[in-house]
Motif scaffolding. Structure first.
Motif, PDB file in Angstrom:
ATOM      1  N   HIS A   1     -62.234 -20.049 -21.201  1.00  0.00           N
ATOM      2  CA  HIS A   1     -61.089 -20.960 -21.219  1.00  0.00           C
ATOM      3  C   HIS A   1     -59.911 -20.188 -21.806  1.00  0.00           C
ATOM      4  N   VAL A   2     -58.846 -20.092 -21.035  1.00  0.00           N
ATOM      5  CA  VAL A   2     -57.670 -19.331 -21.437  1.00  0.00           C
ATOM      6  C   VAL A   2     -56.625 -20.302 -21.976  1.00  0.00           C
ATOM      7  N   SER A   3     -56.192 -20.078 -23.195  1.00  0.00           N
ATOM      8  CA  SER A   3     -55.180 -20.926 -23.828  1.00  0.00           C
ATOM      9  C   SER A   3     -54.038 -20.035 -24.304  1.00  0.00           C
ATOM     10  N   ILE A   4     -52.847 -20.289 -23.785  1.00  0.00           N
ATOM     11  CA  ILE A   4     -51.660 -19.501 -24.143  1.00  0.00           C
ATOM     12  C   ILE A   4     -50.578 -20.452 -24.635  1.00  0.00           C
ATOM     13  N   ARG A   5     -49.870 -20.034 -25.670  1.00  0.00           N
ATOM     14  CA  ARG A   5     -48.709 -20.775 -26.146  1.00  0.00           C
ATOM     15  C   ARG A   5     -47.531 -19.805 -26.259  1.00  0.00           C
ATOM     16  N   LEU A   6     -46.434 -20.147 -25.593  1.00  0.00           N
ATOM     17  CA  LEU A   6     -45.192 -19.387 -25.747  1.00  0.00           C
ATOM     18  C   LEU A   6     -44.432 -19.964 -26.931  1.00  0.00           C
ATOM     19  N   LEU A   7     -44.098 -19.103 -27.882  1.00  0.00           N
ATOM     20  CA  LEU A   7     -43.473 -19.542 -29.126  1.00  0.00           C
ATOM     21  C   LEU A   7     -42.115 -18.885 -29.297  1.00  0.00           C
ATOM     22  N   THR A   8     -41.147 -19.682 -29.678  1.00  0.00           N
ATOM     23  CA  THR A   8     -39.830 -19.198 -30.089  1.00  0.00           C
ATOM     24  C   THR A   8     -39.557 -19.763 -31.464  1.00  0.00           C
TER      25      THR A   8
ATOM     26  N   ALA B   1     -41.090 -15.379 -11.271  1.00  0.00           N
ATOM     27  CA  ALA B   1     -41.729 -14.738 -12.423  1.00  0.00           C
ATOM     28  C   ALA B   1     -40.671 -14.114 -13.321  1.00  0.00           C
ATOM     29  N   GLN B   2     -40.828 -14.315 -14.631  1.00  0.00           N
ATOM     30  CA  GLN B   2     -39.884 -13.769 -15.613  1.00  0.00           C
ATOM     31  C   GLN B   2     -40.675 -13.191 -16.779  1.00  0.00           C
ATOM     32  N   LEU B   3     -40.120 -12.160 -17.391  1.00  0.00           N
ATOM     33  CA  LEU B   3     -40.694 -11.628 -18.613  1.00  0.00           C
ATOM     34  C   LEU B   3     -40.175 -12.435 -19.809  1.00  0.00           C
ATOM     35  N   PRO B   4     -40.982 -12.636 -20.830  1.00  0.00           N
ATOM     36  CA  PRO B   4     -40.497 -13.352 -22.022  1.00  0.00           C
ATOM     37  C   PRO B   4     -39.323 -12.623 -22.662  1.00  0.00           C
ATOM     38  N   SER B   5     -38.460 -13.369 -23.301  1.00  0.00           N
ATOM     39  CA  SER B   5     -37.320 -12.779 -23.995  1.00  0.00           C
ATOM     40  C   SER B   5     -37.783 -12.099 -25.272  1.00  0.00           C
ATOM     41  N   ALA B   6     -36.866 -11.372 -25.889  1.00  0.00           N
ATOM     42  CA  ALA B   6     -37.214 -10.636 -27.111  1.00  0.00           C
ATOM     43  C   ALA B   6     -37.589 -11.568 -28.251  1.00  0.00           C
ATOM     44  N   SER B   7     -37.115 -12.811 -28.210  1.00  0.00           N
ATOM     45  CA  SER B   7     -37.408 -13.759 -29.290  1.00  0.00           C
ATOM     46  C   SER B   7     -38.684 -14.556 -29.049  1.00  0.00           C
ATOM     47  N   GLU B   8     -39.346 -14.324 -27.911  1.00  0.00           N
ATOM     48  CA  GLU B   8     -40.531 -15.103 -27.569  1.00  0.00           C
ATOM     49  C   GLU B   8     -41.814 -14.315 -27.875  1.00  0.00           C
ATOM     50  N   THR B   9     -42.806 -15.020 -28.367  1.00  0.00           N
ATOM     51  CA  THR B   9     -44.121 -14.461 -28.636  1.00  0.00           C
ATOM     52  C   THR B   9     -45.158 -15.324 -27.939  1.00  0.00           C
ATOM     53  N   ALA B  10     -46.179 -14.681 -27.400  1.00  0.00           N
ATOM     54  CA  ALA B  10     -47.266 -15.408 -26.751  1.00  0.00           C
ATOM     55  C   ALA B  10     -48.514 -15.343 -27.632  1.00  0.00           C
ATOM     56  N   SER B  11     -49.048 -16.505 -27.971  1.00  0.00           N
ATOM     57  CA  SER B  11     -50.326 -16.614 -28.667  1.00  0.00           C
ATOM     58  C   SER B  11     -51.410 -16.829 -27.614  1.00  0.00           C
ATOM     59  N   ILE B  12     -52.437 -15.957 -27.594  1.00  0.00           N
ATOM     60  CA  ILE B  12     -53.436 -15.955 -26.524  1.00  0.00           C
ATOM     61  C   ILE B  12     -54.828 -16.117 -27.136  1.00  0.00           C
ATOM     62  N   VAL B  13     -55.592 -17.056 -26.584  1.00  0.00           N
ATOM     63  CA  VAL B  13     -56.958 -17.289 -27.038  1.00  0.00           C
ATOM     64  C   VAL B  13     -57.868 -17.343 -25.815  1.00  0.00           C
ATOM     65  N   LEU B  14     -58.921 -16.529 -25.830  1.00  0.00           N
ATOM     66  CA  LEU B  14     -59.969 -16.581 -24.812  1.00  0.00           C
ATOM     67  C   LEU B  14     -61.232 -17.109 -25.469  1.00  0.00           C
ATOM     68  N   ALA B  15     -61.827 -18.158 -24.912  1.00  0.00           N
ATOM     69  CA  ALA B  15     -63.041 -18.744 -25.474  1.00  0.00           C
ATOM     70  C   ALA B  15     -64.097 -18.835 -24.387  1.00  0.00           C
ATOM     71  N   ALA B  16     -65.229 -18.145 -24.591  1.00  0.00           N
ATOM     72  CA  ALA B  16     -66.325 -18.221 -23.620  1.00  0.00           C
ATOM     73  C   ALA B  16     -66.881 -19.640 -23.617  1.00  0.00           C
ATOM     74  N   LYS B  17     -67.084 -20.195 -22.443  1.00  0.00           N
ATOM     75  CA  LYS B  17     -67.509 -21.580 -22.339  1.00  0.00           C
ATOM     76  C   LYS B  17     -69.004 -21.753 -22.573  1.00  0.00           C
TER      77      LYS B  17
END
Length: 633
Positions: free
Chosen positions: A566-573, A521-537
């Motif tokens: 439904h959990v959708s995550i994107r790690l963005l740099t 397990a690692q924490l994201p770096s300072a340049s990384e952003t996580a886009s998070i979407v929760l959608a009820a099915k």
């Protein structure tokens, strides 16, 4: 003699009547000239520079708003719900303002209504106008100026232009008070035929949903290159056939990027010299070419007033690509060998199916103004098992929150109505709900609900302005926002507003796991952003956030009953996707009610080639099963 005198008198009377009519006509003409002069020159000469400056700002502000609308496909500002979901927009350029929300993606139609676009333009025009005039600081050494309120923009989309009216009452006087100037509003006109432009854009989108024109052209291109893009075949060959999936995808993208820009729309001007002729055979013209037969799109709507269209596909844009049967990045066709006397004969039969999803950008261009206007919008094309897939599973809601507030309309309250606010789960009354009544362009703050009958109910009894198809909006902490129709035509009506309870969690932690060692397990770096979407099915509910975020954007959960999300995550740099998560999760109500924070897990592949990264993201759902589910604490 008497008859002669009578004739003279009648002649004199006729002359006087004619002179009277002439004098009357001269007076009418004189007053008309005076009135016209007064109407055309209402501004004192000393105040002309101030008036000209304000009017120029109105025009510049309106133009800036309409250019932004053109860049984004109808938005002044990208809504947070779209900005937080990288799958719902096309990043068409290197800066954020060139994000284009999709008009159709993943089964959801998201075409912004014309009224929504107008209100977006009004909000941005007012903002740009305020910046342009800069509190009229450039004129305050010459004039004493009083601006009576903040600017309010009105934008009208007409058949031949866009008109902008800026309500900005001011009173100005020269320093010696010799000249005064007062004006309530300022007008400007832009040579943008937006009604016609929007009509072509929406017609094209409607026909794409019906015709799947882009998908059919793409499937045709794939079928025409059978050596590189295998579909179905039968060969007498004992050698296995093998294709690299990355090579197949790249070839499809290459064919699309070269050929799709040749699409023309019937009823718009287009060049008949820009097409790819056959390399051999009879002399070919555009009229008898393959492009004239297959790339000329008839929308069934006649002429479009000289507007042009342009279609773009860029291989650098994201594509979902799946080919089957396939394994380890390969497509294989294994031969079957005959028996006995047919042992030396091999039959190689294969059939591959493809799933594709990719963006298309359309430009609607008006060359008639001195400065051409371009309206761009994007949508996704979708192919499922070699067939177009454009079924609509839902429609986006355009919540026009920033409706113009009209003091005059809201002050005219003459219909008494009762509104009661109730918890949708328990049936208990809910106090402290903020109510807003919207009728067309006007928005009225109706206050907060209070206790009735020693706590037996909660609501308001207020007078509302008249409206046949009004909308009552309700907002309260711990509840999902609510909107419902409300008619205010007669006294004594009661409206029940049912509010769905929610849980908000602001403490959000994202942990990433390398694909090579998911247990780490690692924490994201300072340049990384996580886009998070929760959608009820089981409903249309969605919650969005970014982590980290400069704003407070909590994740919201429904607590009326247990839901699967439904959990959708994107790690963005730097807006490049480097990892993510795709999976379903069902938290219990007990877990949600006691939770103060949430930990989300994402999987990330070490840097590799574009092809390796693409293959990793295409199978993100499988990789996500290797990391923990979200955890509430």
């Amino acid at each position: 003699m008497r008859e002669k005198r009578g004739a003279v008198k009648r002649a004199q009377l006729s002359i006087f009547m004619i002179l009277g009519v002439l004098l009357l006509l001269a007076g009418i003409v004189w007053f008309a000239i005076i009135n016209a002069t007064e109407r055309s020159s209402p501004v004192p000469r000393e105040a002309a520079p101030l008036n000209a400056f304000i009017t120029a700002c109105v025009k510049d502000a309106g133009d800036a708003a309409m250019r932004q609308i053109g860049y984004t496909g109808g938005y002044a500002d990208i809504p947070q719900s779209i900005a937080a979901d990288s799958t719902s927009y096309l990043r068409a350029g290197p800066i954020d303002s060139l994000r284009q929300p999709y008009w159709w993606h993943d089964g959801v139609s998201s075409v912004p209504p014309l009224d929504f676009i107008r209100e977006e333009a009004e909000r941005m025009a007012a903002r740009e106008f305020a910046s342009c005039i800069d509190n009229l600081s450039a004129f305050r050494q010459t004039y004493n100026i009083a601006a009576l309120r903040e600017p309010i923009a009105r934008v009208s989309f007409n058949e031949k232009d866009v008109s902008v009216s800026m309500s900005y009452p001011i009173h100005a006087a020269t320093k010696d008070n010799a000249t005064t100037f007062s004006q309530d509003s300022f007008e400007a006109s832009l040579p943008i035929r937006f009604t016609r432009i929007y009509g072509l854009a929406t017609t094209l989108m409607e026909r794409e949903d019906k015709d799947a024109f882009i998908e059919h052209r793409t499937i045709d291109l794939m079928a025409m290159d059978e050596n590189t893009i295998p579909l179905s075949g039968m060969e007498f060959d004992c050698s296995p056939r093998v294709w690299q999936q990355d090579a197949v995808r790249q070839r499809i993208q290459e064919l699309m990027s070269v050929n799709l820009p040749f699409i023309k729309v019937q009823g718009t001007p287009y060049s008949t010299t820009q097409y790819v002729p056959q390399p051999e055979g009879e002399k070919e013209t555009f009229g008898n070419s393959y492009y004239a037969q297959h790339y000329l799109w008839d929308l069934g709507a006649g002429e479009f007033g000289g507007l042009r269209t342009a279609f773009t596909y860029d291989p650098r844009w994201p594509m979902v690509f799946n080919a089957r049967p396939g394994s380890n990045g390969l497509l294989k066709a294994e031969p079957q060998q005959g028996a006995d006397i047919l042992s030396k004969i091999c039959l190689n039969i294969y059939h591959f199916t493809y799933d594709l999803s990719f963006p298309i950008k359309v430009d609607v261009i008006d060359d008639t103004p001195q400065q051409p206007y371009v309206f761009s919008f994007a949508f996704k094309a979708s192919i499922d098992h070699n067939q177009p897939s454009r079924g609509n599973t839902g429609y986006a809601l355009f919540d026009q929150e920033d409706t113009i507030v009209s003091d005059e309309y809201c002050a005219n309250k003459d219909v008494e109505a009762t509104v009661l606010t109730v918890d949708n789960t328990t049936g208990d009354p809910v106090k402290g709900v903020n109510l807003t009544f919207v009728c067309g362009r006007y928005s009225c703050d109706m206050g907060q609900t209070e206790w009735f009958g020693f706590g037996a109910a909660a609501g308001i009894v207020e007078r509302f302005p008249r409206c046949v198809n009004g909308v009552l909006k309700a907002k309260a902490g711990g509840y999902l926002g609510s909107s419902q129709f409300m008619q205010t035509e007669m006294d004594g009506t009661t409206t029940l507003v049912f509010l769905t309870p929610t849980k908000e969690i602001s403490a959000i932690k994202v942990v990433k796991h390398p694909l090579s060692n998911p247990g780490q397990a690692q924490l994201p770096s300072a340049s990384e952003t996580a886009s998070i979407v929760l959608a009820a099915k089981d409903s249309e509910f969605k919650s969005y956030t970014l982590s980290p975020s400069s704003a407070t954007l909590p994740l919201q959960f429904l607590t009326d009953t247990q839901h699967t999300y439904h959990v959708s995550i994107r790690l963005l740099t730097d807006e490049e996707v480097t990892g993510g998560y795709e999976g379903d999760w069902t938290p219990s109500l007990a877990q949600l009610q006691g939770a103060e924070s949430i930990t989300l897990h994402a999987v990330q592949q070490a840097t590799g080639t574009d092809e390796e990264q693409f293959a990793f993201m295409s199978d993100l759902g499988t990789h996500s099963a290797k990391v923990p589910l979200p955890q509430l604490t």
